[in-house]
Design an enzyme around this catalytic site. Structure first.
Site, mmCIF file in Angstrom:
data_model
loop_
_atom_site.group_PDB
_atom_site.id
_atom_site.type_symbol
_atom_site.label_atom_id
_atom_site.label_comp_id
_atom_site.label_asym_id
_atom_site.label_seq_id
_atom_site.Cartn_x
_atom_site.Cartn_y
_atom_site.Cartn_z
ATOM 1 N N SER A 138 0.817 -1.378 -0.089
ATOM 2 C CA SER A 138 0.108 0.046 -0.116
ATOM 3 C C SER A 138 1.101 1.139 -0.013
ATOM 4 O O SER A 138 2.019 1.156 0.412
ATOM 5 C CB SER A 138 -0.871 -0.014 1.473
ATOM 6 O OG SER A 138 -1.245 1.173 1.632
ATOM 7 N N TYR A 162 -1.551 -1.295 10.755
ATOM 8 C CA TYR A 162 -1.820 -1.695 9.512
ATOM 9 C C TYR A 162 -0.633 -1.564 8.593
ATOM 10 O O TYR A 162 -0.177 -2.554 7.856
ATOM 11 C CB TYR A 162 -3.267 -1.181 8.945
ATOM 12 C CG TYR A 162 -3.310 -1.344 7.413
ATOM 13 C CD1 TYR A 162 -3.459 -2.461 6.896
ATOM 14 C CD2 TYR A 162 -3.018 -0.157 6.522
ATOM 15 C CE1 TYR A 162 -3.471 -2.549 5.356
ATOM 16 C CE2 TYR A 162 -3.091 -0.170 5.486
ATOM 17 C CZ TYR A 162 -3.382 -1.327 4.624
ATOM 18 O OH TYR A 162 -3.534 -1.491 3.295
ATOM 19 N N LYS A 181 2.208 -3.973 6.414
ATOM 20 C CA LYS A 181 2.801 -3.983 5.069
ATOM 21 C C LYS A 181 4.117 -3.891 4.752
ATOM 22 O O LYS A 181 4.789 -4.513 4.137
ATOM 23 C CB LYS A 181 1.966 -2.790 4.275
ATOM 24 C CG LYS A 181 0.341 -3.237 4.162
ATOM 25 C CD LYS A 181 0.067 -4.251 3.218
ATOM 26 C CE LYS A 181 -1.340 -4.542 3.174
ATOM 27 N NZ LYS A 181 -1.835 -5.832 2.495
HETATM 28 N N1 UFG Z 1 -12.388 11.537 3.404
HETATM 29 C C1 UFG Z 1 -13.382 12.341 3.838
HETATM 30 N N2 UFG Z 1 -14.716 11.900 4.432
HETATM 31 C C2 UFG Z 1 -14.746 10.604 4.493
HETATM 32 C C3 UFG Z 1 -13.943 9.751 4.184
HETATM 33 C C4 UFG Z 1 -12.513 10.250 3.665
HETATM 34 O O1 UFG Z 1 -13.356 13.766 3.838
HETATM 35 O O2 UFG Z 1 -15.883 10.223 5.001
HETATM 36 C C5 UFG Z 1 -11.220 12.196 3.207
HETATM 37 C C6 UFG Z 1 -10.074 11.875 3.566
HETATM 38 O O3 UFG Z 1 -9.777 12.646 4.852
HETATM 39 C C7 UFG Z 1 -8.880 11.774 2.361
HETATM 40 C C8 UFG Z 1 -9.568 11.341 1.105
HETATM 41 O O4 UFG Z 1 -10.921 11.344 1.716
HETATM 42 O O5 UFG Z 1 -8.440 12.921 2.285
HETATM 43 C C9 UFG Z 1 -9.298 9.798 1.088
HETATM 44 O O6 UFG Z 1 -9.715 9.068 2.285
HETATM 45 P P1 UFG Z 1 -9.836 7.663 2.396
HETATM 46 O O7 UFG Z 1 -9.996 7.042 3.551
HETATM 47 O O8 UFG Z 1 -10.764 7.012 1.062
HETATM 48 O O9 UFG Z 1 -8.382 6.903 1.765
HETATM 49 P P2 UFG Z 1 -7.035 7.383 2.572
HETATM 50 O O10 UFG Z 1 -6.079 7.889 1.434
HETATM 51 O O11 UFG Z 1 -7.193 7.899 3.977
HETATM 52 O O12 UFG Z 1 -6.713 5.703 2.895
HETATM 53 C C10 UFG Z 1 -6.305 4.905 1.660
HETATM 54 C C11 UFG Z 1 -6.597 3.142 2.269
HETATM 55 C C12 UFG Z 1 -5.703 2.880 3.405
HETATM 56 C C13 UFG Z 1 -4.128 3.328 2.979
HETATM 57 C C14 UFG Z 1 -4.023 4.782 2.442
HETATM 58 C C15 UFG Z 1 -2.788 5.159 2.312
HETATM 59 O O13 UFG Z 1 -7.920 3.111 2.624
HETATM 60 O O14 UFG Z 1 -5.881 1.765 3.648
HETATM 61 O O15 UFG Z 1 -5.070 4.881 1.381
HETATM 62 O O16 UFG Z 1 -2.340 4.229 1.130
HETATM 63 F F1 UFG Z 1 -3.581 2.876 4.089
#
Ligand code: UFG
Length: 349
Positions: free
Chosen positions: A124, A148, A152
């Site tokens: 990841s 998590y 990885k």
């Molecule tokens: N976000 C919101 N509201 C929500 C959910 C997310 O504003 O309800 C925002 C987050 O703050 C972020 C963006 O949307 O800016 C993306 O968030 P995600 O949770 O969809 O994805 P992340 O980048 O935080 O996490 C993903 C994977 C993880 C991994 C990470 C880094 O879910 O498993 O990428 O690779 F670790």
């Protein structure tokens, strides 16, 4: 000769299996269905018209693993099984280390015992921690910030040691950015068991009326509109990346690490707008405070995968939104959970 896909019933796994079956590979699935459903494999069968052998076991069941390897001629393994919720991993670190590390070690031991030395491992972008600059290249410093992510990173390190000890292995480590979207048939897609943590599954639940409003986690980041920027990649493009990595593994030995992303960053607000425009549905949202542990901006430099694997993502953000929405609107609550508990899991679909 078959390809063993661990975690094959999950979101990435089911899409990857479709592309592998379409490319002509024989598939064996190993899944404990802890965060997935047999129904997704039935649908893979419906989409492709191809059969696959399924083992409903946990990687930690030694006898089960032994059965899989002794009963089949396995050519290569695509290892996707694992737990992936960042927040839960902070609360229950031992569960994550047990599953993601001990389970993985048991798998690698079985592979070694049976001389199966070709592996695609699902890592990841989380292993880059907070990158100093973007786009992120594979040789950037690595630093996991939660259990998590550490699992990885630790598995990546184990694989380097393994390859060092035996150069006959052929290993590709794939660092995913943010997979979204669904198969264009609308029959399979991401199906979180609880309230989604991730942006796009949350948006589609709001769109379908299961959740009231999206909370935008922070609008004060140093980005174009203040909201977090990510590299969203269509899950079908990601699946095709696995096929390319497997082909590379089958043709040679070595250990290589690849970013699987598009190289483009979209903010949370841009994703909301893209979804509203392409799907014609308003997404009620409000700005709330930053989510602890989130970074401002992350997107890949995918040049290495393009050059060495001859792979690049081609599906647009609009396609990602439309396909996510088709999946969600075709599958109301529980539709695809059929068979989870009551029905016997059949050996072959
Ligand atoms: N976000 C919101 N509201 C929500 C959910 C997310 O504003 O309800 C925002 C987050 O703050 C972020 C963006 O949307 O800016 C993306 O968030 P995600 O949770 O969809 O994805 P992340 O980048 O935080 O996490 C993903 C994977 C993880 C991994 C990470 C880094 O879910 O498993 O990428 O690779 F670790």
């Amino acid at each position: 000769m078959s390809i063993l896909v661990t975690g094959g019933a999950g979101y990435i796994g089911s899409h990857t299996i479709i592309e592998l079956l379409n490319a002509g590979y024989e598939i064996i699935v190993l899944d404990n269905f802890s965060n997935s459903y047999p129904e997704s494999l039935k649908r893979v069968h419906e989409i492709t018209g191809r059969d696959m052998k399924v083992y409903a076991i946990n990687l930690l069941e030694k006898d089960g693993l032994e059965e899989v390897f002794s009963e089949n001629k396995i050519q290569a393994v695509i290892h996707l099984a694992g737990m992936k919720a960042v927040g839960e991993s902070v609360e229950k670190p031992l569960k994550y280390y047990q599953n993601n590390l001990s389970g993985t070690l048991a798998l690698f031991q079985a592979m070694q015992k049976y001389s199966v030395k070709k592996l695609v491992f699902s890592s990841s972008a989380t292993v880059y921690g907070t990158p100093k600059t973007v786009p992120i290249k594979e040789d950037f410093p690595l630093k996991a910030t939660n259990p998590y992510g550490r699992t990885k990173l630790m598995v990546e390190e184990i694989l380097h040691d393994l390859y060092q000890s035996d150069n006959d292995w052929s290993i590709s480590i794939l660092r995913y950015f943010n997979p979204i979207g669904a198969h264009p048939s609308g029959m399979i897609g991401e199906d979180p068991a609880d309230i989604p943590n991730n942006l796009v599954p949350y948006i589609t639940k709001v769109a379908v009326g299961e959740l009231d409003e999206l909370k935008v986690f922070g609008a004060d980041y140093p980005t174009k509109d203040g909201t977090g920027v990510r590299d969203y990649i269509h899950v079908v493009d990601l699946a095709l990346g696995h096929v390319k990595a497997l082909e590379w593994n089958l043709s040679t030995t070595g250990l290589h690490t690849y970013n699987l992303g598009t190289g483009k960053g979209y903010s949370v607000m841009e994703i909301i707008q893209a979804f509203e425009k392409t799907c014609g549905i308003k997404i009620p949202h409000s700005i709330s405070k930053r989510r602890p542990g989130d970074i401002a901006i992350s997107f890949a430099d995918p040049a290495k995968a393009e050059k060495e694997l001859n792979w690049s993502a081609s599906r647009s953000i609009e396609e990602m939104c439309v396909d996510s929405w088709r999946w969600q609107s075709n599958n109301r609550v529980g539709d695809n959970k059929k068979g989870k508990k009551d029905e016997e899991i059949e050996a072959t679909f």
